[in-house]
Design a protein around this motif. Structure first.
Motif, short mmCIF file in Angstrom:
data_model
loop_
_atom_site.label_atom_id
_atom_site.label_comp_id
_atom_site.label_asym_id
_atom_site.label_seq_id
_atom_site.Cartn_x
_atom_site.Cartn_y
_atom_site.Cartn_z
N VAL A 141 0.87 -1.17 0.00
CA VAL A 141 0.00 0.00 0.00
C VAL A 141 0.91 1.22 0.00
CG1 VAL A 141 -1.81 1.28 1.18
CG2 VAL A 141 -1.81 -1.23 1.25
N TYR A 142 0.66 2.13 -0.92
CA TYR A 142 1.50 3.32 -1.08
C TYR A 142 0.78 4.54 -0.50
CZ TYR A 142 4.82 0.80 -3.96
OH TYR A 142 5.79 -0.07 -4.40
N TYR A 143 1.54 5.31 0.26
CA TYR A 143 1.03 6.50 0.94
C TYR A 143 1.89 7.70 0.60
CZ TYR A 143 -1.00 2.93 4.07
OH TYR A 143 -1.67 1.85 4.60
N CYS A 144 1.28 8.88 0.60
CA CYS A 144 2.06 10.11 0.47
C CYS A 144 1.81 10.96 1.72
CB CYS A 144 1.69 10.89 -0.78
SG CYS A 144 0.10 11.74 -0.67
N ARG A 145 2.72 11.88 1.95
CA ARG A 145 2.50 12.85 3.03
C ARG A 145 3.50 13.98 2.91
NH1 ARG A 145 5.95 12.80 7.53
NH2 ARG A 145 7.29 10.97 7.73
N PRO A 146 3.16 15.13 3.50
CA PRO A 146 4.19 16.18 3.62
C PRO A 146 5.31 15.63 4.49
CG PRO A 146 2.00 17.03 4.18
CD PRO A 146 1.89 15.55 4.09
N THR A 147 6.53 15.80 4.05
CA THR A 147 7.65 15.17 4.72
C THR A 147 7.74 15.53 6.20
OG1 THR A 147 8.84 15.11 2.63
CG2 THR A 147 10.15 14.87 4.62
N SER A 148 7.39 16.75 6.53
CA SER A 148 7.54 17.21 7.91
C SER A 148 6.26 17.12 8.73
CB SER A 148 8.04 18.65 7.92
OG SER A 148 7.13 19.49 7.22
N VAL A 149 5.23 16.50 8.19
CA VAL A 149 3.95 16.38 8.88
C VAL A 149 3.57 14.91 8.98
CG1 VAL A 149 1.51 16.98 8.88
CG2 VAL A 149 3.21 18.62 8.00
N MET A 150 3.38 14.45 10.21
CA MET A 150 3.06 13.04 10.43
C MET A 150 1.56 12.82 10.29
SD MET A 150 4.25 10.08 10.77
CE MET A 150 5.96 10.42 11.17
N THR A 151 1.11 12.73 9.05
CA THR A 151 -0.28 12.43 8.77
C THR A 151 -0.32 11.56 7.53
OG1 THR A 151 -2.48 13.40 8.49
CG2 THR A 151 -0.69 14.43 7.29
N TRP A 152 -1.34 10.72 7.44
CA TRP A 152 -1.42 9.77 6.35
C TRP A 152 -2.79 9.79 5.70
CZ3 TRP A 152 3.20 7.79 5.26
CH2 TRP A 152 4.13 7.66 6.28
N GLY A 153 -2.82 9.52 4.40
CA GLY A 153 -4.08 9.29 3.72
C GLY A 153 -4.47 7.83 3.84
N GLN A 154 -5.40 7.42 2.98
CA GLN A 154 -5.88 6.04 3.04
C GLN A 154 -4.97 5.09 2.27
OE1 GLN A 154 -6.94 8.16 0.82
NE2 GLN A 154 -6.93 6.98 -1.09
N GLY A 155 -4.11 5.64 1.45
CA GLY A 155 -3.20 4.81 0.67
C GLY A 155 -3.86 4.25 -0.57
N THR A 156 -3.02 3.72 -1.46
CA THR A 156 -3.51 3.06 -2.66
C THR A 156 -2.74 1.75 -2.83
OG1 THR A 156 -3.99 3.36 -5.03
CG2 THR A 156 -1.94 4.33 -4.22
N GLN A 157 -3.46 0.68 -3.11
CA GLN A 157 -2.86 -0.65 -3.17
C GLN A 157 -2.22 -0.89 -4.53
OE1 GLN A 157 -2.81 -3.41 -0.82
NE2 GLN A 157 -1.37 -4.17 -2.37
N VAL A 158 -0.99 -1.32 -4.51
CA VAL A 158 -0.28 -1.74 -5.71
C VAL A 158 0.05 -3.22 -5.56
CG1 VAL A 158 1.84 -1.52 -7.05
CG2 VAL A 158 0.68 0.53 -6.17
N THR A 159 -0.40 -4.00 -6.52
CA THR A 159 -0.13 -5.44 -6.51
C THR A 159 0.57 -5.81 -7.82
OG1 THR A 159 -2.07 -5.87 -5.14
CG2 THR A 159 -1.10 -7.74 -6.30
N VAL A 160 1.75 -6.39 -7.70
CA VAL A 160 2.52 -6.81 -8.88
C VAL A 160 2.53 -8.33 -8.89
CG1 VAL A 160 4.67 -6.62 -10.14
CG2 VAL A 160 3.92 -4.75 -8.63
N SER A 161 1.85 -8.88 -9.86
CA SER A 161 1.70 -10.33 -9.92
C SER A 161 1.34 -10.77 -11.33
CB SER A 161 0.61 -10.79 -8.95
OG SER A 161 0.38 -12.18 -9.06
N SER A 162 1.81 -11.95 -11.68
CA SER A 162 1.45 -12.51 -12.97
C SER A 162 0.23 -13.42 -12.84
CB SER A 162 2.63 -13.29 -13.56
OG SER A 162 3.09 -14.27 -12.63
#
Length: 113
Positions: A92-113
């Protein structure tokens, strides 16, 4: 109030590409460095990449040369272009302002054949 909405994840085959987006609001976006992090199943969340307010970028060794972080200050959005994906990039990939400890809901990345 800081709000972060990640999108663009999905299922992709090994060797494929995805572009993640993170729409931000509630803070002066253009003045903040932004980071992407990821959390794989059963593992701790780890840093992936950072882009400074002036556009300088840094990457974890595991993604260097494959991932590219960028930003559009007018859209208050940060992106993560991911190429040559491997199953080890599944998380699950998340972004945030580097200096602020807060998170969104994230987005799932699945790499599979």
């Amino acid at each position: 109030q800081v709000q972060l909405v990640e999108s663009g994840g999905g299922l992709v085959q090994p060797g494929g590409s995805l572009r993640l987006s993170c729409a931000a609001s509630g803070f002066p976006f253009s003045s903040y460095a932004m980071s992407w992090h990821r959390q794989a199943p059963g593992k701790q969340r780890e840093w992936v990449a950072t882009i400074t307010s002036s556009g300088g970028a840094a990457y974890a060794d595991s993604v260097k040369g494959r991932f590219t972080i960028s930003r559009d200050n007018a859209k208050k959005t940060v992106y993560l272009q991911m190429n040559s994906l491997t199953p080890e990039d599944t998380a699950v990939y998340y972004c945030r302002p580097t200096s602020v400890m807060t998170w969104g809901q994230g987005t799932q990345v699945t790499v599979s054949s």
